[in-house]
Design an enzyme around this catalytic site. Sequence first.
Site, PDB file in Angstrom:
ATOM      1  N   SER A  59       0.864  -1.174   0.000  1.00  0.00           N
ATOM      2  CA  SER A  59       0.000   0.000   0.000  1.00  0.00           C
ATOM      3  C   SER A  59       0.900   1.224   0.000  1.00  0.00           C
ATOM      4  CB  SER A  59      -0.866   0.008   1.260  1.00  0.00           C
ATOM      5  OG  SER A  59      -1.518   1.245   1.419  1.00  0.00           O
ATOM      6  N   TYR A  73      -2.244  -0.867  10.444  1.00  0.00           N
ATOM      7  CA  TYR A  73      -2.260  -1.100   9.000  1.00  0.00           C
ATOM      8  C   TYR A  73      -1.009  -0.508   8.343  1.00  0.00           C
ATOM      9  CZ  TYR A  73      -3.607  -0.882   4.111  1.00  0.00           C
ATOM     10  OH  TYR A  73      -3.618  -1.011   2.745  1.00  0.00           O
TER      11      TYR A  73
END
Length: 181
Positions: A59, A73
């Site tokens: 990501s 995350y």
Amino acid sequence: MDLFINNAGFGDCGPFLQTELDKDLDMLSVNIRALHILTKKIGQQLYKQGFGALLNVGSCAGLMPAGPYMATYYATKAYVVSLTSALAQELREARSPVYVGCLCPGPVNTEFNAVANVEFALRGITPEYCVRCALDGMARRKTVIVPNPVVAAGMTLGRFLPRPVYIKIAAHQQRKKLYKR
């Protein structure tokens, strides 16, 4: 095996001290542990056979210094980028034809928002566009592939900001994502 795409993962949004520990631990198991195991096993198989490609899906969060309100995350995705980059360099130094890369998209229009309890501040790209960019980046043997031009520009500009400023901006953006609870 010609191509393995390692794309399991999920996120969660909220103040670190208020998110559920069990969900954090599940995220660590999926985003780090499972990815690590698959990267190791598939990487060994590709190296032994002397060809193939492994694409880990990280990501753009993994390219940033920190992600307040999505701390776990961001940390897991930093692991993905770091592990992939290290393995790619080791394979280059071994003169292996095996390709290893990390796809680092920003928002993609998938079910991620619902699972992570967020609404993205930026407009997402389509999964189809993301795949086309990933395949193009792989063909060019890029180690880190950022398919969204707006996100790529932001990542580049972010390198010129002092770390505390970058983190403060990230916190501001993340707070905007929180659903009203």
